[in-house]
Design an enzyme around this catalytic site. Structure first.
Site, PDB file in Angstrom:
ATOM      1  N   THR A 162       7.094 -81.465 -33.530  1.00  0.00           N
ATOM      2  CA  THR A 162       5.665 -81.425 -33.227  1.00  0.00           C
ATOM      3  C   THR A 162       5.055 -80.141 -33.776  1.00  0.00           C
ATOM      4  O   THR A 162       5.700 -79.098 -33.773  1.00  0.00           O
ATOM      5  CB  THR A 162       5.448 -81.473 -31.708  1.00  0.00           C
ATOM      6  N   ARG A 201       7.188 -95.719 -28.266  1.00  0.00           N
ATOM      7  CA  ARG A 201       7.058 -94.604 -27.309  1.00  0.00           C
ATOM      8  C   ARG A 201       6.011 -93.610 -27.801  1.00  0.00           C
ATOM      9  O   ARG A 201       6.025 -93.204 -28.950  1.00  0.00           O
ATOM     10  CB  ARG A 201       8.400 -93.911 -27.130  1.00  0.00           C
ATOM     11  N   VAL A 202       5.117 -93.232 -26.928  1.00  0.00           N
ATOM     12  CA  VAL A 202       4.097 -92.237 -27.261  1.00  0.00           C
ATOM     13  C   VAL A 202       4.296 -91.034 -26.351  1.00  0.00           C
ATOM     14  O   VAL A 202       4.419 -91.181 -25.133  1.00  0.00           O
ATOM     15  CB  VAL A 202       2.670 -92.806 -27.079  1.00  0.00           C
ATOM     16  N   ASP A 237       3.215 -86.724 -25.540  1.00  0.00           N
ATOM     17  CA  ASP A 237       2.006 -86.061 -25.038  1.00  0.00           C
ATOM     18  C   ASP A 237       1.031 -85.654 -26.132  1.00  0.00           C
ATOM     19  O   ASP A 237      -0.144 -85.425 -25.846  1.00  0.00           O
ATOM     20  CB  ASP A 237       2.397 -84.823 -24.229  1.00  0.00           C
ATOM     21  N   THR A 239       4.227 -78.726 -26.974  1.00  0.00           N
ATOM     22  CA  THR A 239       5.377 -79.282 -27.675  1.00  0.00           C
ATOM     23  C   THR A 239       6.565 -79.280 -26.730  1.00  0.00           C
ATOM     24  O   THR A 239       6.815 -78.296 -26.041  1.00  0.00           O
ATOM     25  CB  THR A 239       5.717 -78.477 -28.935  1.00  0.00           C
ATOM     26  N   GLY A 240       7.266 -80.397 -26.686  1.00  0.00           N
ATOM     27  CA  GLY A 240       8.426 -80.446 -25.800  1.00  0.00           C
ATOM     28  C   GLY A 240       8.678 -81.845 -25.272  1.00  0.00           C
ATOM     29  O   GLY A 240       8.442 -82.830 -25.974  1.00  0.00           O
TER      30      GLY A 240
END
Lengths: 172, 141
Positions: free
Chosen positions: B1, B29-30, B32, B52-53
């Site tokens: 990301t 899959r989406v 954040d 990010t994570g």
């Protein structure tokens, strides 16, 4: 005065795998992105344009997991997501599950600026991007051996039941 | 990301985030990144945030909006708010990762609760500062 901050992801490679050459490449990639955004801000440009320029630079770097360097799904495909938000009026745009636009952040920005919507996904998002004349890239543009190998390693570990400790494969 | 947040000379804030997701993620899959208020948030009255994570946790805790809310309603600084969310909310829930944030006052916060985050920032002094792990920033002019 202005300020710009960027990230290239929390999925950093293990320290044990980091070499001086790789480290230099990551710093150089980050510096190019900072410079892209800084140039906008130093000229008195808008924060919105600066973050767009910085993210485009990061998307163009195969080192980072976005755009050209996007990872693969378990099906061996790439699905990219992006979003942008303007603090002046909370205008926002986002796309998800797309592969084709060279810079997904421009797709998100087009949703924000050229549609009545906030979030478009999949084929409809791609059709919208085409209608807006966004630049598309061929699939081989997005191929990176490193990401493909990471997919194979992850799938093999899942099959064997081994725990994957590498954050570069576990994080976005 | 990847992501960027900025404050321009007119005092306006903006945030942008882009990602390929997680390696071998389930198709469809989406995370954040494209979810406004989770991985991306900007509001001139408080801050701009890009995360990010572990995206599912960032979504459940509305990470970006939570940072802004701590500033808006609790009067906390950007640094306090960002660290509270990343270290005290996300980490205990399994939400490893980090955020970059700039405040309306020009402050910068880049907290992460994992081994590293590729990150950097630049101000009007035009010095490019970049870092990967918990080491000092490298400065480039």
């Amino acid at each position: 005065d202005f300020v710009l901050a960027i990230h290239g992801g929390a999925g950093t490679i293990l320290r044990s795998k980091m070499t001086p050459e790789r480290e230099a490449a990551y710093h150089a990639g980050l510096q190019r992105a900072l410079e892209a955004g800084r140039a906008v801000l130093a000229e008195g440009g808008a924060a919105l344009d600066a973050v767009t320029a910085a993210v485009m630079a990061l998307e163009n770097e195969p080192l980072f997991n976005a755009g050209r360097g996007a990872v693969y799904t378990s099906a061996g495909k790439q699905e990219m997501d992006a979003a942008v938000m303007d603090g002046r009026d909370r205008a926002a745009g986002a796309v998800a599950g797309v592969c084709g636009p060279r810079n997904p952040i421009l797709a998100a920005r087009a949703v924000m600026e050229k549609s009545d919507h906030v979030f478009l996904i999949g084929e409809s998002a791609l059709a919208f991007c085409r209608a807006q004349g966004l630049d598309f890239a061929e699939p081989d543009y997005f191929f990176t051996q490193q990401r493909w190998d990471a997919l194979q390693e992850t799938l093999a570990m899942r099959k064997s039941g081994a725990d994957d400790q590498d954050e570069s494969r576990k994080h976005g | 990301t990847v992501g960027a947040v900025a404050k321009d000379r007119h005092g306006n804030l903006a945030a942008a985030t882009s990602t390929g997701g997680m390696t071998a993620k389930m198709p469809g899959r989406v995370g954040d990144s494209p979810v406004i208020g989770a991985g991306t948030w900007a509001d001139n009255e408080t801050c701009a945030v890009s995360g990010t994570g572990h995206g599912e946790i960032f979504i459940r805790y509305a990470a970006g909006h939570e940072i802004a809310s701590l500033m808006r309603y609790a009067g906390r600084s950007l640094e306090e708010s960002a660290r509270t969310v990343v270290m005290d909310m996300l980490a205990p829930a399994g939400g490893s990762g980090g955020v970059i944030a700039v405040g309306r006052d020009g402050s910068v916060s880049l907290p992460f609760n994992c081994s590293g985050m590729y990150r950097g920032y630049v101000r009007g002094d035009n010095v490019l500062r970049t870092a990967i792990y918990d080491e000092p920033f490298r400065e480039t002019r």
